[in-house]
Design a protein around this motif. Structure first.
Motif, short mmCIF file in Angstrom:
data_model
loop_
_atom_site.label_atom_id
_atom_site.label_comp_id
_atom_site.label_asym_id
_atom_site.label_seq_id
_atom_site.Cartn_x
_atom_site.Cartn_y
_atom_site.Cartn_z
N ILE A 49 0.85 -1.20 0.00
CA ILE A 49 0.00 0.00 0.00
C ILE A 49 0.88 1.25 0.00
O ILE A 49 0.58 2.23 -0.70
N GLN A 50 1.97 1.23 0.76
CA GLN A 50 2.89 2.37 0.76
C GLN A 50 3.42 2.62 -0.64
O GLN A 50 3.53 3.77 -1.09
N LEU A 61 1.51 7.51 -6.44
CA LEU A 61 0.57 8.61 -6.67
C LEU A 61 1.12 9.95 -6.17
O LEU A 61 0.48 10.99 -6.35
N GLY A 62 2.28 9.89 -5.51
CA GLY A 62 2.89 11.13 -5.01
C GLY A 62 2.16 11.73 -3.83
O GLY A 62 2.22 12.95 -3.61
N LEU A 63 1.47 10.88 -3.06
CA LEU A 63 0.71 11.38 -1.91
C LEU A 63 1.60 11.42 -0.66
O LEU A 63 2.48 10.56 -0.48
N LEU A 119 -8.57 8.22 -0.54
CA LEU A 119 -7.44 8.99 -1.08
C LEU A 119 -7.76 9.66 -2.40
O LEU A 119 -7.02 10.54 -2.82
N LYS A 120 -8.85 9.27 -3.05
CA LYS A 120 -9.15 9.76 -4.39
C LYS A 120 -9.15 11.28 -4.51
O LYS A 120 -8.56 11.82 -5.46
N PRO A 121 -9.75 12.03 -3.58
CA PRO A 121 -9.73 13.48 -3.70
C PRO A 121 -8.33 14.07 -3.73
O PRO A 121 -8.06 15.05 -4.43
#
Length: 233
Positions: free
Chosen positions: A73-74, A80-82, A228-230
């Motif tokens: 998951i990490q 995604l650059g989150l 996390l989508k937003p």
């Protein structure tokens, strides 16, 4: 779908036999997993935390930590650059009762997304449904009281029918019932498409192997990505 559920019951029946004999599986204790970075104690003030709190499934029993599903998951988050750090707080052998005690310590650090993966060992030991439900609810209450903005995801689990159909059905129902009651997100069955598949589990027939953890990660990601989508858009 029916084929998958039946295989899952076979898989969980094997777990129950080992758990009852006390020879291994989820009964084996191991050191609590650590945050998934070497410099995990140096967290940026703007970095958000995704914490996985569970038993040997979360801890990645039998694998290097970077092969367990929280680490996968990490990797997805990083792609995604989150700005999130995944913390693996899995502990083999954990029940909802012991988790309810340990969670106070875990919540000493700020948590933004909390994945609660406990209950499987309760079912295998035949602990009362009421006790399991109470412990899970108390943990949810503690998270919400400490961090009101924390998003909670509850991981669903199933057990074999050897405890009786009534117990089996009641246990399975605990997770969606709590998710609905508390208005939190639910992973319907953490081990979907993994339980009962020999090629996706370690030789003990209990714990997912590296390939199995990849599928578990996808089961988790289907739900987590909705949170996390937003930020990813």
């Amino acid at each position: 779908m029916k084929k998958v559920v039946n295989k899952a019951f076979i898989f969980l029946f094997v777990i129950s036999q080992i758990a009852c004999s006390g020879t291994g599986g989820h009964e084996e204790k191991k050191e609590i997993a650590k945050p998934l970075e070497n410099n995990a104690t140096q967290t940026s003030s703007t970095e958000k935390i995704i914490l996985f709190f569970g038993n040997s499934l979360t801890a990645g029993y039998g694998l290097e930590m970077d092969k367990a599903f929280p680490a996968l998951i990490q990797a997805k988050v990083d792609t995604l650059g989150l700005n999130y750090k995944v913390v693996n707080a899995g502990l083999s052998g954990e029940t909802t009762a012991s988790g309810n005690t340990r969670i106070d310590w875990v919540l000493n650090q700020k948590v933004d997304i909390f994945i609660l993966e406990l209950g499987g060992n309760d079912g295998l030991r035949g602990i009362s449904i009421e006790e399991t439900r109470k412990n899970l609810q108390q943990m949810i209450d503690k998270i919400q009281a400490k961090y009101q903005d924390c998003q909670i995801v509850l991981a669903g689990m199933q057990i074999p029918p050897n405890m009786g159909q009534d117990y089996t059905a009641a246990f399975r129902a605990v997770f969606p019932e709590l998710a609905e009651k508390n208005e939190i997100m639910l992973i319907p069955f953490l081990l979907a498409n993994v339980g009962g598949e020999p090629e996706l589990n370690q030789p003990d027939g209990i714990h997912p192997n590296e390939e199995g953890h990849k599928i578990v990660a996808e089961n988790v990601w289907k739900i987590l990505q909705e949170i996390l989508k937003p930020e990813a858009s």
